[in-house]
Motif scaffolding. Structure first.
Motif: not given
Ligand code: SF4
Lengths: 165, 193
Positions: A29-33, A68-71, A84-90
């Motif tokens: 899980v990566v921060p959006r920035d 709310r949303f997981g990309l 690898l699965t990379v996820r980020t939340f917005v």
């Protein structure tokens, strides 16, 4: 599956990543920035040359969810056979993420689909239009607060009678 | 005063003669959008042989057809296409709605699937089933041929009747049932007001 040396190197470069394992798959899980930089790093330094998919999950009313949303970005390295699965939340109202089209050309239509279904905006996308729904459609149908049977869009058409036909 | 006709002359009405010609040479327009289309192909193929009923010439150009067979789901994005193709077909023309999806939306009660094409274009014959067997489609075509012979007129006056003009069903949405929290399905016989 990701090789331990790769994971160590990525974790060292991006300490903000949160790692987890599920059924033999590795997720980060990566921060959006840091999303774009992380993807670029993975592609350029660790042979993640294939973007398998971009998709999104709406966690509205999901138990234990805080965002709310997981990309979700599914990456694969064809040379070393790593995945690898990379996820980020917005969260609303700021649903903007950097586009991955400069990194992988194939991200183009995937991002259009995520925009079409969830309304996530991809900054820097060359042509962010709806891809599945008609152009004049206004809602984002895969969001959990959109009713399954729609808001009457499916019946918003002129009726042809015998005379007009 | 009796008029004498030669032995090889048959007297008929012009309407019934025209209908007889039309019914025996239907040219279907296959509007096959989903799985029902496979049965439609089977109907036209050698085993079921639609040619026995004079309707084997499937044309993919609406200008050359007079029987539209809608086989499969029609979604929001497809409906304007369907309507345009219907308008491009020449009179006299008929429409068969084949399968549960084309007639009612079937199991696809979702935001994008039109719940029955008869809401938006006139339909003459419905074929139930998911998918209907080729025999059912053939029966529908035979029934349609009967209808054409019975009601057909050379000038197409029968299409002007009120019943043929209107869409078959009222444009009403079925009510959306919202289950109480924590209930995944309704026990039999229980109704929510
Ligand atoms: S009625 Fe059944 S077979 Fe026909 S299109 Fe619908 S799902 Fe497919």
């Amino acid at each position: 599956m990701i090789q331990p040396p790769t994971q160590t190197a990525v974790a060292a470069a991006f300490p903000a990543l949160v790692w987890s394992e599920f059924r033999g798959g590795t997720r980060a899980v990566v921060p959006r920035d840091e999303l774009y930089k992380t993807l670029e790093f993975l592609r350029d330094r660790h042979h993640f040359d294939l973007l398998v998919d971009i998709t999104c999950v709406d966690y509205l009313n999901y138990r234990g969810a805080t965002d709310r949303f997981g990309l979700v970005y599914l990456l694969a390295a064809t040379e070393t056979n790593e995945r690898l699965t990379v996820r980020t939340f917005v969260n609303e109202p700021d649903l903007v993420v950097p586009s991955a089209v400069p990194l992988w050309k194939g991200a183009d239509w995937m991002e259009r689909e995520v925009w079409d279904m969830f309304g996530i905006q991809f900054e820097g996308h060359p042509d962010l239009r709806r891809i599945l729904m008609p152009e004049e459609f206004t809602a984002f149908p895969l969001r959990k607060d959109y009713p399954l049977q729609g808001r009457g869009e499916r019946h918003n058409f002129p009726v042809l009678t015998r005379e007009e036909g | 005063m009796a008029i004498e006709v030669p032995e090889n002359v048959v007297v008929s009405r012009l309407d019934s003669l025209a209908s007889w010609c039309r019914k025996n040479s239907l040219w279907p327009m296959p509007f096959a959008t989903a799985c029902c289309g496979i049965e439609l192909m089977a109907t036209g193929a050698s085993r079921h042989d639609l040619a026995r009923f004079g309707a084997e010439v499937f044309r993919f150009s609406p200008r050359q057809c007079d029987l539209m067979i809608v086989a499969g789901r029609v979604v929001m994005k497809m409906l304007p296409v369907l309507q345009r193709i219907w308008q491009q077909m020449h009179e006299p023309k008929w429409c068969i709605s084949m399968g549960a999806c084309a007639s009612t939306g079937g199991v696809f009660d979702t935001y994008s699937v039109v719940q029955g094409i008869d809401r938006f274009i006139p339909v003459d014959m419905y074929v139930p089933g998911c998918p209907p067997r080729p025999e059912q489609l053939i029966q529908a075509i035979i029934d349609l041929q009967d209808t054409i012979q019975r009601e057909g007129t050379i000038s197409g006056r029968e299409f002007a009747t009120r019943q043929r003009q209107q869409p078959k069903r009222a444009l009403v949405e079925l009510p959306v049932i919202t289950l109480p929290r924590g209930v995944s399905h309704l026990p039999q016989g229980v109704r929510i007001e």
